[in-house]
Design a protein around this motif. Structure first.
Motif, PDB file in Angstrom:
ATOM      1  N   TYR A  18      42.936  33.730  47.567  1.00 34.12           N
ATOM      2  CA  TYR A  18      41.745  34.449  47.129  1.00 34.12           C
ATOM      3  C   TYR A  18      40.550  33.865  47.865  1.00 34.12           C
ATOM      4  N   ILE A  38      41.908  33.936  38.445  1.00 31.93           N
ATOM      5  CA  ILE A  38      43.109  33.648  39.258  1.00 31.93           C
ATOM      6  C   ILE A  38      44.068  32.800  38.438  1.00 31.93           C
ATOM      7  N   GLN A  41      45.570  35.097  35.632  1.00 30.70           N
ATOM      8  CA  GLN A  41      46.333  36.318  35.921  1.00 30.70           C
ATOM      9  C   GLN A  41      47.088  36.325  37.235  1.00 30.70           C
ATOM     10  N   LEU A  42      46.698  35.503  38.185  1.00 29.97           N
ATOM     11  CA  LEU A  42      47.299  35.640  39.517  1.00 29.97           C
ATOM     12  C   LEU A  42      48.171  34.466  39.927  1.00 29.97           C
ATOM     13  N   TYR A  45      51.826  34.786  40.406  1.00 31.56           N
ATOM     14  CA  TYR A  45      52.293  35.560  41.559  1.00 31.56           C
ATOM     15  C   TYR A  45      52.143  34.771  42.853  1.00 31.56           C
ATOM     16  N   TYR A  47      49.234  33.192  43.899  1.00 29.59           N
ATOM     17  CA  TYR A  47      47.851  32.984  44.346  1.00 29.59           C
ATOM     18  C   TYR A  47      47.403  31.630  43.817  1.00 29.59           C
ATOM     19  N   TYR A 307      43.102  38.231  49.040  1.00 24.48           N
ATOM     20  CA  TYR A 307      42.378  39.210  48.248  1.00 24.48           C
ATOM     21  C   TYR A 307      40.917  38.796  48.170  1.00 24.48           C
ATOM     22  N   LEU A 311      37.048  39.744  41.058  1.00 29.83           N
ATOM     23  CA  LEU A 311      38.144  39.810  40.074  1.00 29.83           C
ATOM     24  C   LEU A 311      37.648  40.151  38.676  1.00 29.83           C
ATOM     25  N   LEU A 319      45.159  45.476  40.539  1.00 24.86           N
ATOM     26  CA  LEU A 319      45.895  44.267  40.158  1.00 24.86           C
ATOM     27  C   LEU A 319      47.395  44.478  40.379  1.00 24.86           C
ATOM     28  N   ILE A 322      48.160  44.177  44.220  1.00 25.90           N
ATOM     29  CA  ILE A 322      48.139  42.848  44.851  1.00 25.90           C
ATOM     30  C   ILE A 322      49.154  41.887  44.230  1.00 25.90           C
ATOM     31  N   THR A 323      49.805  42.323  43.130  1.00 25.71           N
ATOM     32  CA  THR A 323      50.844  41.473  42.532  1.00 25.71           C
ATOM     33  C   THR A 323      52.203  42.170  42.568  1.00 25.71           C
TER      34      THR A 323
END
Ligand SMILES: *[C@@H]1O[C@H](CO)[C@@H](O)[C@H](O)[C@H]1NC(C)=O
Ligand SMILES: *[C@@H]1O[C@H](CO)[C@@H](O)[C@H](O)[C@H]1NC(C)=O
Ligand SMILES: *[C@@H]1O[C@H](CO)[C@@H](O)[C@H](O)[C@H]1NC(C)=O
Length: 509
Positions: A18, A38, A41-42, A45, A47, A307, A311, A319, A322-323
């Motif tokens: 990110y 991030i 939520q990310l 995955y 990130y 990304y 956010l 979302l 990107i995931t």
């Protein structure tokens, strides 16, 4: 243009990042709100790196090419603008920000311009010798910023801001050491050769890099930009197809470099909420089909996924894109990806001469279980009902971060195909590679009208490698977006919307 940023990460696999791209250079400590999202939520995955984009040291009273508004210390080193980064006051730099980012389980990266600033040069500031804490001395004299700066090599896109330095001189080397040591002391996750950790060096070598130029830089860096700044316009996406093709054809994707592998970088993904204050405000200008096309091209080309949107305002659709586990697995895990052109379009009589359809393919490895006792170093992490990651950490390379793939549905799930299911079980080789064939085929429709595109499985280059020993019986799998099931001994096809994509995950027996 030339800039680089440094991060501490394992460089043998591409990873998603990110970066505060959509904020232009004006971002403040609101960056931490994005980092927090991030971590919520990310991170599951993959990130893990939250990077502050350029000019974090410039006062908002200046503009992006203004001279004399940079915060620099007495040795000509950049410090965060205290108005935007209040926690940096009292010469704390990014220490507090880095601590917060680390406490969220993330890594902290910053963007650096190369060389020295014009401001340091104009003030002829001394260079710090970090070994003595005194000004750098050589041949009986003190060396200053003017002794290392090369004004004729000013940054082309920020002519007032920065110039190259002569890094072959002792003073040039001392200057670089002084900035890296300062940033490392703040906790920035980049470390030098010669310090304790591996580094990632991501370089932007300028506009229109060619594979020839890349040959000379790819052995020295971990990722390097091969496109111009990528804003949300279809014409920009279109131009990147040729670049991706050329770098794939030159075998530069994942080329072995100084400390791991290097990856041509197609630049940011400007999806979702883009807030570049100087240029535009609000959501993207490319369609959802175009965004899927861009994300898939980036993954097929194994470009670092970066990304760059806000956010705090990301929508569920973006979302999801990107995931997307299939796309991230292709990005991280596939190999030998190339363009191939053995396809037909059934309705291109009208558009003949305009239709340029690119079909990269990839032969990939699929992973379903970690139960093999020989699977030393493998583990699985379940985040929630739908998301499970399977990770590998080499027992002998404990400096490296684990490399993870997302567990997902088998491409062929019907009970009738038990023979195909059993083929899905992967075998682990002693060197940590997994063996199992899964082929990804993308039909990119670069035309602006819906087009039926088809290909013959016998024409898939991946298939000819798989299928020479035994006679091919069948390929089966799914199309990622429509979820339609494919079973074929000959051709497969899809209606692909204008500027859109069909992505097949196939298993061939
Ligand atoms: C860099 O410094 C070296 C050693 O002093 C010198 O020979 C060389 O000409 C300099 N290069 C430039 C581009 O100034
Ligand atoms: C790992 O070993 C297999 C054969 O056992 C070989 O085909 C493959 O190229 C090796 N991969 C790497 C990355 O060394
Ligand atoms: C579709 O593409 C054709 C050929 O490039 C162009 O002439 C036409 O204006 C485009 N239509 C739309 C709706 O963009």
């Amino acid at each position: 243009m030339m800039f680089f940023f440094l991060l501490n990460l394992s460089i043998n696999f591409v990873r998603p990042f990110y970066k505060t791209y959509s904020f232009s250079w004006i971002i403040s400590e609101e960056y931490l709100q994005n980092a927090n999202i991030i971590s919520q939520q990310l991170i599951a995955y993959g990130y893990q790196y939250a990077i502050v984009d350029y000019l974090w040291y410039r006062s908002l009273k200046g503009d992006s090419n203004y001279l004399g508004f940079d915060m620099i210390d007495e040795w000509g080193r950049m410090l965060p603008d205290p108005e935007r980064w209040p926690s940096s006051r009292g010469r704390r730099g990014f220490t507090d920000v880095a601590n917060k980012v680390h406490s969220m389980g993330l890594k902290f990266g910053i963007h650096l311009m190369p060389g020295t600033s014009t401001q340091a040069s104009n003030n002829n500031m001394p260079i710090l010798d970090t070994t003595t804490g005194q000004p750098y001395m050589e041949s009986g004299r003190v060396w200053n910023a003017k002794d290392i700066g090369i004004p004729s090599r000013a940054c082309k896109w920020m002519t007032n801001g920065f110039m190259a330095i002569n890094a072959t001189t002792g003073a040039g080397k001392a200057f670089l050491r002084s900035i890296y040591e300062l940033y490392a002391s703040w906790g920035v996750d980049f470390i030098l050769n010669g310090l304790e950790h591996p580094i990632v060096l991501s370089l932007s070598p300028g506009v229109s890099p060619t594979p020839l130029m890349a040959n000379s830089v790819s052995s020295l860096v971990n990722t390097y930009r091969v496109t111009e700044d990528d804003w949300d316009e279809w014409s920009a996406i279109l131009a990147d197809f040729n670049v991706a093709r050329d770098f794939a054809a030159s075998n530069l994707i994942g080329k072995t470099c100084l400390r791991g592998k290097s990856w041509p970088d197609l630049d940011m993904l400007p999806f979702g909420w883009i807030t570049d204050a100087a240029v535009r405000e609000g959501p993207h200008r490319v369609t959802q089909d175009e965004q899927r096309t861009q994300m898939t091209l980036w993954c097929m080309a194994k470009s670092p996924i970066m990304y760059g949107g806000d956010l705090r305002k990301i929508d569920a659709w973006t979302l999801g894109l990107i995931t997307n586990p299939t796309l991230l697995n292709i990005n991280i895990f596939s190999s030998d990806n190339h363009e191939f052109l053995e396809i037909t379009t059934l309705n291109d009589v009208k558009t003949k001469g305009h239709t340029v359809t690119k079909v990269p393919f990839t032969y990939s490895l699929a992973l379903t279980e970690c139960t093999d006792p020989k699977a030393s170093g493998w583990s699985s992490e379940k985040y929630n009902q739908d998301l499970e990651r399977i990770c590998f950490k080499s027992p002998t390379q404990d400096q490296e971060e684990p490399f993870c793939v997302h567990k997902r549905e088998l491409p062929i799930a019907s009970s009738k195909q038990s023979s195909i299911q059993s083929e899905q079980i992967w075998k682990l080789k002693s060197n940590g590679t997994l063996v199992n064939g899964e082929i990804y085929v993308a039909f990119f429709n670069l035309n602006n009208e819906t087009t039926r595109i088809s290909a013959n499985i016998a024409d898939l280059p991946a298939f000819s490698r798989l299928g020479t020993r035994r006679k091919l019986r069948i390929c089966a799998g799914t199309e990622t977006w429509s979820r339609s099931i494919i079973r074929t001994k000959t051709t497969f096809s899809a209606e692909v919307p204008g500027h859109g994509i069909a992505l097949f995950v196939l298993k061939c027996l």
